[in-house]
Scaffold this motif. Structure first.
Motif, PDB file in Angstrom:
ATOM      1  N   ALA A  17       0.834  -1.207   0.000  1.00  0.00           N
ATOM      2  CA  ALA A  17       0.000   0.000   0.000  1.00  0.00           C
ATOM      3  C   ALA A  17       0.866   1.254   0.000  1.00  0.00           C
ATOM      4  O   ALA A  17       0.583   2.215  -0.730  1.00  0.00           O
ATOM      5  N   VAL A  18       1.932   1.265   0.792  1.00  0.00           N
ATOM      6  CA  VAL A  18       2.827   2.422   0.833  1.00  0.00           C
ATOM      7  C   VAL A  18       3.521   2.606  -0.515  1.00  0.00           C
ATOM      8  O   VAL A  18       3.654   3.724  -1.019  1.00  0.00           O
ATOM      9  N   ILE A  27       2.411   1.674  -3.500  1.00  0.00           N
ATOM     10  CA  ILE A  27       1.428   2.143  -4.473  1.00  0.00           C
ATOM     11  C   ILE A  27       1.140   3.627  -4.256  1.00  0.00           C
ATOM     12  O   ILE A  27       1.065   4.405  -5.205  1.00  0.00           O
ATOM     13  N   TYR A  28       0.995   4.028  -2.993  1.00  0.00           N
ATOM     14  CA  TYR A  28       0.741   5.433  -2.689  1.00  0.00           C
ATOM     15  C   TYR A  28       1.910   6.310  -3.138  1.00  0.00           C
ATOM     16  O   TYR A  28       1.709   7.336  -3.787  1.00  0.00           O
ATOM     17  N   ALA A  29       3.118   5.911  -2.810  1.00  0.00           N
ATOM     18  CA  ALA A  29       4.301   6.700  -3.181  1.00  0.00           C
ATOM     19  C   ALA A  29       4.452   6.777  -4.701  1.00  0.00           C
ATOM     20  O   ALA A  29       4.754   7.839  -5.250  1.00  0.00           O
ATOM     21  N   GLY A  53       2.016   6.439  -6.951  1.00  0.00           N
ATOM     22  CA  GLY A  53       0.922   7.273  -7.465  1.00  0.00           C
ATOM     23  C   GLY A  53       1.171   8.745  -7.228  1.00  0.00           C
ATOM     24  O   GLY A  53       0.911   9.586  -8.093  1.00  0.00           O
ATOM     25  N   PHE A  54       1.716   9.072  -6.052  1.00  0.00           N
ATOM     26  CA  PHE A  54       2.029  10.468  -5.758  1.00  0.00           C
ATOM     27  C   PHE A  54       3.115  10.997  -6.685  1.00  0.00           C
ATOM     28  O   PHE A  54       3.000  12.098  -7.228  1.00  0.00           O
ATOM     29  N   ASP A  69       1.624  11.525 -10.140  1.00  0.00           N
ATOM     30  CA  ASP A  69       0.778  12.713 -10.169  1.00  0.00           C
ATOM     31  C   ASP A  69       1.621  13.983 -10.186  1.00  0.00           C
ATOM     32  O   ASP A  69       1.331  14.914 -10.943  1.00  0.00           O
TER      33      ASP A  69
END
Length: 152
Positions: free
Chosen positions: A11-12, A14-16, A18-19, A22
């Motif tokens: 999850a971390v 994927i978040y990193a 994606g950030f 973006d």
């Protein structure tokens, strides 16, 4: 415990990722660069540049107007940067170059990636073009919105 830790790390990651993606998408085209200057006649003028959109040295001159201390380039890469003359009416810089709307001596100039708006009329982006605006070209003033009374 191991599946929970693997899920948390995934999850971390994927978040990193994606950030970071973006942020790249937000800044990849770069900001508007507006040089505030004067024309040879002494009238205030702006030069608009945007490298990724192949916009170079589009000049807008405001005849019959005066401004002092105007030789400065402003890079609109984050909000609320002051302009040496005129007023920034609106800016949306979420995804660069974004939208920046100015009020220069009653003339409304709006920088959008797809087209330039001068006094609320679309004008194609043409590099090295010189546009001269006089006081007669000013649009009619829009009425200020009236505040609404709160309902209880």
């Amino acid at each position: 415990m191991k599946p929970v830790l693997v899920g948390l790390l995934l999850a971390v990651a994927i978040y990193a990722g994606g950030f970071a993606l973006d942020q790249h998408l937000r800044t990849q085209r770069g900001p508007w660069e507006v040089t505030f200057t004067t024309a040879p006649s002494g009238a205030p003028a702006i030069l608009v540049n945007q490298k990724k959109l192949n916009i170079a040295n589009l000049k807008i001159v405001f005849l019959g107007e005066t401004a002092t201390n105007v030789r400065r380039t402003v890079v609109f890469d984050f909000p609320q940067k002051p302009a040496p003359f005129g007023k920034v009416k609106f800016e949306d810089l979420t995804y660069l170059p974004g939208t920046v709307t100015f009020d220069f001596f009653g003339h409304e100039i709006e920088l959008l990636p797809r087209t330039l708006y001068i006094n609320r009329k679309a004008h194609p982006w043409i590099s090295n073009e010189a546009i001269t605006l006089s006081t007669a070209d000013k649009p009619a003033a829009l009425p200020e919105p009236k505040p609404k009374a709160w309902r209880r």
